[in-house]
Design an enzyme around this catalytic site. Structure first.
Site, PDB file in Angstrom:
ATOM      1  N   TRP A 164       2.742   7.700   6.138  1.00 48.68           N
ATOM      2  CA  TRP A 164       1.744   7.300   7.125  1.00 48.68           C
ATOM      3  C   TRP A 164       1.043   5.989   6.757  1.00 48.68           C
ATOM      4  CZ3 TRP A 164      -2.377   6.712   4.128  1.00 48.68           C
ATOM      5  CH2 TRP A 164      -2.439   7.496   2.974  1.00 48.68           C
ATOM      6  N   ASN A 165       1.210   5.528   5.509  1.00 51.17           N
ATOM      7  CA  ASN A 165       0.323   4.431   5.099  1.00 51.17           C
ATOM      8  C   ASN A 165       0.741   3.075   5.642  1.00 51.17           C
ATOM      9  OD1 ASN A 165       2.551   4.358   3.410  1.00 51.17           O
ATOM     10  ND2 ASN A 165       1.372   3.797   1.598  1.00 51.17           N
ATOM     11  N   PRO A 189       9.245   9.626  11.531  1.00 54.52           N
ATOM     12  CA  PRO A 189       7.986   9.075  11.025  1.00 54.52           C
ATOM     13  C   PRO A 189       7.066  10.188  10.517  1.00 54.52           C
ATOM     14  CG  PRO A 189       7.915   9.178  13.419  1.00 54.52           C
ATOM     15  CD  PRO A 189       9.287   9.633  13.010  1.00 54.52           C
ATOM     16  N   SER A 191       3.995  12.684  10.380  1.00 52.51           N
ATOM     17  CA  SER A 191       3.361  13.367  11.521  1.00 52.51           C
ATOM     18  C   SER A 191       1.987  12.777  11.841  1.00 52.51           C
ATOM     19  CB  SER A 191       3.229  14.860  11.231  1.00 52.51           C
ATOM     20  OG  SER A 191       2.550  15.054   9.994  1.00 52.51           O
ATOM     21  N   SER A 243       6.009  10.272  -1.619  1.00 51.59           N
ATOM     22  CA  SER A 243       5.643  10.703  -2.969  1.00 51.59           C
ATOM     23  C   SER A 243       6.864  11.062  -3.796  1.00 51.59           C
ATOM     24  CB  SER A 243       4.732  11.928  -2.867  1.00 51.59           C
ATOM     25  OG  SER A 243       5.468  12.990  -2.286  1.00 51.59           O
ATOM     26  N   GLU A 264      11.882   5.163  -2.364  1.00 54.01           N
ATOM     27  CA  GLU A 264      10.709   4.338  -2.696  1.00 54.01           C
ATOM     28  C   GLU A 264       9.558   5.316  -2.898  1.00 54.01           C
ATOM     29  OE1 GLU A 264      12.437   0.534  -2.563  1.00 54.01           O
ATOM     30  OE2 GLU A 264      10.597   1.362  -3.378  1.00 54.01           O
ATOM     31  N   LEU A 265       9.227   5.609  -4.138  1.00 50.65           N
ATOM     32  CA  LEU A 265       8.350   6.737  -4.422  1.00 50.65           C
ATOM     33  C   LEU A 265       6.980   6.298  -4.945  1.00 50.65           C
ATOM     34  CD1 LEU A 265      11.133   8.979  -5.998  1.00 50.65           C
ATOM     35  CD2 LEU A 265      10.413   8.832  -3.604  1.00 50.65           C
ATOM     36  N   CYS A 298       1.347   2.441  -2.496  1.00 50.68           N
ATOM     37  CA  CYS A 298       1.990   2.842  -3.750  1.00 50.68           C
ATOM     38  C   CYS A 298       1.946   1.719  -4.774  1.00 50.68           C
ATOM     39  CB  CYS A 298       3.427   3.198  -3.480  1.00 50.68           C
ATOM     40  SG  CYS A 298       4.279   1.830  -2.739  1.00 50.68           S
ATOM     41  N   GLU A 395      -1.660   9.351  -9.137  1.00 46.22           N
ATOM     42  CA  GLU A 395      -1.950   8.275  -8.195  1.00 46.22           C
ATOM     43  C   GLU A 395      -3.189   8.662  -7.385  1.00 46.22           C
ATOM     44  OE1 GLU A 395       1.281   7.982  -5.504  1.00 46.22           O
ATOM     45  OE2 GLU A 395       1.306   5.839  -5.691  1.00 46.22           O
TER      46      GLU A 395
END
Ligand SMILES: NC(=O)C1=CN([C@@H]2O[C@H](COP(=O)(O)OP(=O)(O)OC[C@H]3O[C@@H](n4cnc5c(N)ncnc54)[C@H](OP(=O)(O)O)[C@@H]3O)[C@@H](O)[C@H]2O)C=CC1
Ligand SMILES: O=C(O)[C@H](O)CS(=O)(=O)O
Length: 491
Positions: A164-165, A189, A191, A243, A264-265, A298, A395
């Site tokens: 979502w970011n 995408p 939610s 994540s 991409e975590l 991230c 994080e």
């Protein structure tokens, strides 16, 4: 600004960009599982009810993508490039509306949303150009009667799951290279933020991207969609941003099909300020790196290490600047920090602050709940941070800047590398020998030197260790969507 009398549609120049149905095989369809609510994080109001697709509908999207992909791969690179350029042009022509939709569902200040639309569009532009430059090669034969060729061909149907970011750019950072390579794409995408993805589909359709090549399957059940993506034999590529925990689940699920995965975590970025740094520049860089998207990226600085000789000067200058940052509704005008995405996100930041205080840290700015309530939070700075505090291993994903003091270069390299993550890292220094040695010593996929912002479509973005697999962006990014074929001719 959204309120009781003003809905999202009324804020748009082109209300047709606000779509709530799924986009499958070039058709706008309702969800078999009804709808789910999309909220405005600033006010908590429901701004849209979006199609909740079923697993069967996801399977249908994949089947339609497979059919479309066979034709799409026959287009020349230049033909694909031309429609992708139109998609880029339409994104930029509708930048204001796309930004309004993004801020309404994600909360970031309008200026940041506009920036993300341009950033997201840049991947469509860049990889559209790359479509014309997918080269194979010939290799001198190993025997006199052998000729060797290497072909690059699209991997087929690619499936994407995004957070979502960055509701626009995380999709185009995948769809751009995928479509350029001749793949078809099924996007699921987050939610919290499906509207930005659906607006991308509206513009893809207008640009002339053929039905079935780009599909968007919004859903309230992430795991069901993920299982279909991983278990459906038609899907040959899974690309995920999110994540590390979810990345592990998806990698395990994709293993059965030996599926090619890009991951991409999560990250835990160190931001190091040496005593030979330009302190004012380091403060500016720390603010941009830490508070971009309200700390919800991230690659945000998660730990700020400052050498002892400049620690107090840096802390005071940072505090003074951050104290001036304005918190408020991203749609309401000039704000620096919008709301966090959910109350749960607030609780995590507060948990990290409480943990630090319990272990001896001193809050020099913020720390308490915001008077606006809801998902708003004061930007917070703590001094006296140590490696045993939660933000050293977790994080934060919010507006918390922990300041660690260090003595030597070796000490800070050891602390900075003491994490399972390895996505982004940053440091400020002037001495050339130090810059070179520290850049080499940091165990991260990305190192920002005297800068706090590293995001661009022309560079390879990605992490090492448990921050991911593969790279997005740059000429390397398209390789994730190509297969290499070795042809041996006997002549
Ligand atoms: N390396 C990078 O570029 C980035 C990494 N991140 C990382 O992601 C985290 C924050 O984003 P956040 O959205 O909370 O991350 P999550 O990993 O929780 O969610 C990311 C996406 O995965 C979906 N998802 C969640 N569980 C599953 C599942 N079991 N199967 C399939 N899909 C699933 C989510 O759906 P839903 O939203 O519906 O739950 C969402 O669309 C942070 O750790 C951050 O570091 C974020 C952005 C970029
Ligand atoms: O989701 C994120 O944090 C992005 O990958 C960071 S960036 O690419 O926008 O910098």
């Amino acid at each position: 600004m959204l309120d009781e009398t003003t809905n999202l549609t009324s804020l748009l120049k082109d209300p047709s960009l606000l779509q709530t149905q799924a986009y499958i095989g070039g058709q706008w369809v309702d969800g078999d599982d009804g709808t789910f609510d999309v909220d405005n994080p600033a006010r908590g109001d429901v701004i849209a009810k979006v199609a909740d697709v079923s697993r069967l509908q996801v399977a249908d999207a994949i089947a339609q993508a497979q059919i479309a992909q066979k034709e799409w791969a026959k287009w020349t690179g230049k033909e694909r490039a031309n429609v992708m350029r139109k998609w880029f042009d339409l994104m930029m022509a509708n930048q204001d509306d796309l930004a309004t939709i993004m801020t309404a569902e994600q909360g970031k200040p309008l200026a940041e949303s506009k920036g993300e639309i341009a950033y997201g569009a840049s991947f469509v532009e860049f990889f559209g150009e790359q479509a014309k430059r997918i080269y194979g090669e010939t290799i001198p034969g190993h025997q006199r009667d052998k000729r060797i060729m290497v072909m690059k061909q699209p991997i087929g149907v690619a499936a994407s799951i995004t957070p979502w970011n960055f509701p626009n750019a995380m999709i185009t950072r995948k769809a751009g290279p995928a479509l350029a390579a001749g793949c078809a794409f099924v996007a699921r995408p987050a939610s919290e933020t499906p509207l930005s993805a659906l607006a991308l589909a509206v513009l893809a359709e207008r640009a002339g991207i053929p039905a079935g090549v780009f599909n968007v399957v919004p859903s309230n059940s992430a795991s069901e969609v993920g299982k279909e993506f991983c278990e459906n034999p038609i899907v040959r590529k899974l690309t995920f941003t999110g994540s590390t925990g979810v990345g592990r689940i998806l990698l395990a699920q994709a293993a059965d099909q030996v599926m090619k995965c890009s991951m991409e975590l999560g990250g835990n970025a160190p931001f190091i300020v040496f005593d030979d740094a330009d302190i004012d520049a380091a403060v500016e860089g720390a603010i941009m790196c830490k508070f971009r998207n309200n700390g919800q990226t991230c690659v945000c600085a998660n730990r700020i290490y400052v050498q002892a000789g400049v620690y107090d000067e840096f802390a005071e200058k940072l505090r003074a600047k951050v104290a001036e940052m304005k918190v408020g509704d991203g749609l309401a005008g000039e704000v620096d920090l919008g709301p966090l995405i959910t109350r749960k996100a607030i609780d995590k930041v507060q948990e990290h602050i409480a943990d630090a205080k319990d272990k001896g840290a001193e809050v020099i700015l913020g720390g308490e709940d915001h008077e606006l309530g809801g998902n708003f939070l004061h930007p917070t700075i703590v001094k006296g941070a140590t490696q045993d505090m939660k933000f050293s291993t977790e994080e934060t994903f919010g507006p918390l800047a922990p300041l660690f003091k260090f003595e030597t270069e070796d000490d800070v390299i050891e602390m900075a590398n003491d994490t399972i993550f390895g996505l982004a890292s940053y440091f400020y220094a002037k001495d050339l020998s130090r810059v070179y040695k520290v850049a080499e010593a940091l165990e991260y996929g990305i190192v920002g030197v005297n800068t706090g912002i590293i995001s661009t479509e022309v560079a390879p973005f990605g992490g090492v260790k448990q921050s991911g697999l593969g790279r997005e962006g740059s000429h390397h990014g398209i390789e994730e969507y190509l297969e290499m074929k070795y042809v041996c001719l006997s002549v």
